[in-house]
Design a protein around this motif. Structure first.
Motif, mmCIF file in Angstrom:
data_model
loop_
_atom_site.group_PDB
_atom_site.id
_atom_site.type_symbol
_atom_site.label_atom_id
_atom_site.label_comp_id
_atom_site.label_asym_id
_atom_site.label_seq_id
_atom_site.Cartn_x
_atom_site.Cartn_y
_atom_site.Cartn_z
ATOM 1 N N UNK A 1 -72.633 -8.903 11.274
ATOM 2 C CA UNK A 1 -72.501 -8.134 10.433
ATOM 3 C C UNK A 1 -71.724 -6.602 11.130
ATOM 4 N N UNK A 2 -70.840 -6.384 10.295
ATOM 5 C CA UNK A 2 -70.114 -4.962 10.539
ATOM 6 C C UNK A 2 -70.782 -3.646 10.048
ATOM 7 N N UNK A 3 -71.387 -3.642 9.091
ATOM 8 C CA UNK A 3 -72.081 -2.269 8.537
ATOM 9 C C UNK A 3 -73.293 -2.647 7.638
ATOM 10 N N UNK A 4 -74.338 -1.898 7.671
ATOM 11 C CA UNK A 4 -75.819 -2.376 7.118
ATOM 12 C C UNK A 4 -75.974 -1.553 6.167
ATOM 13 N N UNK A 5 -77.016 -1.692 5.244
ATOM 14 C CA UNK A 5 -77.669 -0.619 4.347
ATOM 15 C C UNK A 5 -79.136 -0.554 4.899
ATOM 16 N N UNK A 6 -79.527 -1.628 5.526
ATOM 17 C CA UNK A 6 -80.843 -1.294 6.127
ATOM 18 C C UNK A 6 -80.939 -2.480 7.352
ATOM 19 N N UNK A 7 -82.000 -2.525 7.983
ATOM 20 C CA UNK A 7 -82.072 -3.465 9.160
ATOM 21 C C UNK A 7 -81.779 -4.706 8.764
ATOM 22 N N UNK A 8 -82.204 -5.176 7.689
ATOM 23 C CA UNK A 8 -82.045 -6.705 7.220
ATOM 24 C C UNK A 8 -81.062 -6.867 6.040
ATOM 25 N N UNK A 9 -80.322 -5.827 5.902
ATOM 26 C CA UNK A 9 -79.397 -6.075 4.489
ATOM 27 C C UNK A 9 -77.859 -5.558 5.023
ATOM 28 N N UNK A 10 -77.059 -6.804 5.142
ATOM 29 C CA UNK A 10 -75.596 -6.349 5.501
ATOM 30 C C UNK A 10 -74.752 -5.973 4.301
ATOM 31 N N UNK A 11 -73.958 -4.864 4.378
ATOM 32 C CA UNK A 11 -73.153 -4.562 3.455
ATOM 33 C C UNK A 11 -71.595 -4.938 3.615
ATOM 34 N N UNK A 12 -71.355 -5.231 4.956
ATOM 35 C CA UNK A 12 -69.898 -5.681 5.231
ATOM 36 C C UNK A 12 -70.128 -6.588 6.610
ATOM 37 N N UNK A 13 -69.555 -7.763 6.282
ATOM 38 C CA UNK A 13 -69.718 -9.012 7.376
ATOM 39 C C UNK A 13 -68.332 -8.708 8.529
ATOM 40 N N UNK A 14 -68.470 -9.265 9.374
ATOM 41 C CA UNK A 14 -67.306 -9.243 10.260
ATOM 42 C C UNK A 14 -66.251 -10.176 9.863
ATOM 43 N N UNK A 15 -64.994 -9.964 10.289
ATOM 44 C CA UNK A 15 -63.878 -10.611 10.029
ATOM 45 C C UNK A 15 -64.311 -12.313 9.911
ATOM 46 N N UNK A 16 -63.842 -13.220 9.027
ATOM 47 C CA UNK A 16 -63.921 -14.443 8.782
ATOM 48 C C UNK A 16 -65.412 -15.034 8.521
ATOM 49 N N UNK A 17 -66.411 -14.002 8.300
ATOM 50 C CA UNK A 17 -67.725 -14.246 7.644
ATOM 51 C C UNK A 17 -67.844 -13.719 6.054
ATOM 52 N N UNK A 18 -68.420 -14.536 5.254
ATOM 53 C CA UNK A 18 -68.699 -14.342 4.174
ATOM 54 C C UNK A 18 -70.013 -13.497 3.629
ATOM 55 N N UNK A 19 -70.149 -12.537 2.764
ATOM 56 C CA UNK A 19 -71.337 -11.717 2.607
ATOM 57 C C UNK A 19 -71.989 -12.564 1.416
ATOM 58 N N UNK A 20 -73.357 -12.943 1.651
ATOM 59 C CA UNK A 20 -74.205 -13.476 0.571
ATOM 60 C C UNK A 20 -75.481 -12.905 0.877
#
Length: 167
Positions: free
Chosen positions: A61-80
């Motif tokens: 994860x590149x940036x989070x909303x909370x400890x357990x919820x990613x809002x932007x994944x690293x390059x090459x990864x899909x957010x779900x």
């Protein structure tokens, strides 16, 4: 930024004696209190977890909303659903431009192969085509995501080569 041994300012770019962290360092996020869909900011709240910058616990994860919820994944990864994946889970399709997984098109089971025919006739030819189909059970969330093939044909040998009565 730090105000002595105050642990509330750990990871802060700027910190206030009264309100704790005001800005976090890169790749850290504010820990916010959430109740259902409602979120409460850090101003005026006093608990050990509030008002401080925290690290995301989500892998890739590149940036989070909370400890357990990613809002932007690293390059090459899909957010779900707040997580990061190399590929989308079954039933979900990748939106390449957003690097997100969205509900894909769901199709039912294939039907049995139909009768072998050619020019709407089941006799009079050596070879024909047989077809099978399947239904779209659930349309995709976005129209840009194509559904898999719902009909396919294959070459088949006619059961009756010569029509009765010579027609």
């Amino acid at each position: 930024a730090s105000y002595g041994p105050n642990p509330i300012c750990k990871g802060c770019l700027s910190c206030s004696k009264d309100n704790g962290c005001i800005r976090c360092q890169h790749k850290l996020f504010f820990f916010l209190r959430r109740e259902g869909m409602r979120q409460y900011g850090y101003y005026g709240l006093r608990t050990p977890d509030m008002n401080r910058c925290s690290r995301c616990r989500i892998e890739n994860c590149d940036s989070c909303f909370s400890r357990d919820f990613c809002t932007k994944c690293k390059t090459g990864f899909y957010s779900h659903r707040g997580r990061c994946f190399r590929g989308c889970p079954p039933g979900f399709a990748a939106l390449e431009e957003l690097m997100e997984c969205v509900e894909g098109c769901e199709v039912g089971q294939w039907s049995e192969w139909g009768t072998c025919s050619r020019n709407n006739k089941t006799c009079g030819f050596k070879w024909g085509l047989e077809t099978r189909t399947r239904q779209i059970v659930k349309k995709p969330a976005k129209d840009t995501i194509p559904c898999p093939t719902i009909a396919e044909s294959r070459r088949c040998k006619m059961a009756v080569r010569h029509c009765p009565g010579g027609k």
